[in-house]
Design a protein around this motif. Structure first.
Motif, PDB file in Angstrom:
ATOM      1  N   LEU A 262      42.646  37.979  38.072  1.00 55.83           N
ATOM      2  CA  LEU A 262      41.323  37.628  37.569  1.00 55.83           C
ATOM      3  C   LEU A 262      40.703  38.837  36.875  1.00 55.83           C
ATOM      4  O   LEU A 262      40.485  39.878  37.487  1.00 55.83           O
ATOM      5  N   LEU A 263      40.445  38.717  35.574  1.00 50.46           N
ATOM      6  CA  LEU A 263      39.797  39.781  34.818  1.00 50.46           C
ATOM      7  C   LEU A 263      38.286  39.570  34.800  1.00 50.46           C
ATOM      8  O   LEU A 263      37.515  40.473  35.086  1.00 50.46           O
TER       9      LEU A 263
ATOM     10  N   THR B 101      42.637  40.862  42.470  1.00 45.43           N
ATOM     11  CA  THR B 101      42.478  39.456  42.823  1.00 45.43           C
ATOM     12  C   THR B 101      43.399  38.572  41.987  1.00 45.43           C
ATOM     13  O   THR B 101      43.336  38.580  40.758  1.00 45.43           O
ATOM     14  N   ILE B 102      44.246  37.816  42.676  1.00 43.61           N
ATOM     15  CA  ILE B 102      45.147  36.861  42.020  1.00 43.61           C
ATOM     16  C   ILE B 102      44.585  35.459  42.255  1.00 43.61           C
ATOM     17  O   ILE B 102      44.234  35.103  43.384  1.00 43.61           O
ATOM     18  N   VAL B 103      44.483  34.681  41.175  1.00 48.75           N
ATOM     19  CA  VAL B 103      43.918  33.336  41.266  1.00 48.75           C
ATOM     20  C   VAL B 103      44.857  32.305  40.644  1.00 48.75           C
ATOM     21  O   VAL B 103      45.730  32.638  39.842  1.00 48.75           O
TER      22      VAL B 103
ATOM     23  N   ARG C 297      45.034  35.705  46.357  1.00 51.70           N
ATOM     24  CA  ARG C 297      45.007  36.976  47.070  1.00 51.70           C
ATOM     25  C   ARG C 297      43.844  37.824  46.565  1.00 51.70           C
ATOM     26  O   ARG C 297      43.635  37.933  45.372  1.00 51.70           O
ATOM     27  N   LYS C 298      43.110  38.417  47.506  1.00 55.35           N
ATOM     28  CA  LYS C 298      42.001  39.319  47.130  1.00 55.35           C
ATOM     29  C   LYS C 298      42.454  40.737  47.177  1.00 55.35           C
ATOM     30  O   LYS C 298      43.243  41.142  47.948  1.00 55.35           O
TER      31      LYS C 298
ATOM     32  N   VAL D 292      44.785  37.829  33.459  1.00 59.20           N
ATOM     33  CA  VAL D 292      45.761  38.732  32.869  1.00 59.20           C
ATOM     34  C   VAL D 292      47.062  38.536  33.642  1.00 59.20           C
ATOM     35  O   VAL D 292      47.066  38.482  34.867  1.00 59.20           O
ATOM     36  N   MET D 293      48.175  38.429  32.930  1.00 63.20           N
ATOM     37  CA  MET D 293      49.450  38.145  33.592  1.00 63.20           C
ATOM     38  C   MET D 293      50.151  39.397  34.116  1.00 63.20           C
ATOM     39  O   MET D 293      50.884  39.331  35.085  1.00 63.20           O
TER      40      MET D 293
END
Length: 82
Positions: free
Chosen positions: A42-43, A7-9, A81-82, A53-54
């Motif tokens: 997303l951690l 997951t990107i936030v 993005r999930k 986390v990058m």
């Protein structure tokens, strides 16, 4: 523990902002918080904070460049993005 982050936030948040130079009062009256935007994997997310986390290794799932942001500072949260 090892797992792949998917997951990107995007997080918009306010940060403390300082100034340390001799200036007129008008400069300091206009001074405000820094408006920030951070995008990452997303951690974890809790009532207290959100941690992104990058980078993450595809080989062993090791992570690099984590950032924890206090939830009271967050002004907007969006799943990219999930």
């Amino acid at each position: 523990m090892s797992f792949k982050l998917d997951t990107i936030v995007e997080v918009e948040w306010n940060d403390a902002n300082s100034r340390s130079s001799w200036s007129g009062l008008d400069v300091y009256l206009a001074h405000d918080v820094a408006k920030c935007r951070t995008v990452g994997y997303l951690l974890k997310k809790s009532k207290k904070s959100i941690t992104l986390v990058m980078s993450q290794s595809e080989e062993d799932c090791d992570c690099n460049a984590a950032m924890s942001i206090p939830m009271p500072w967050v002004t907007k949260f969006r799943v990219v993005r999930k």
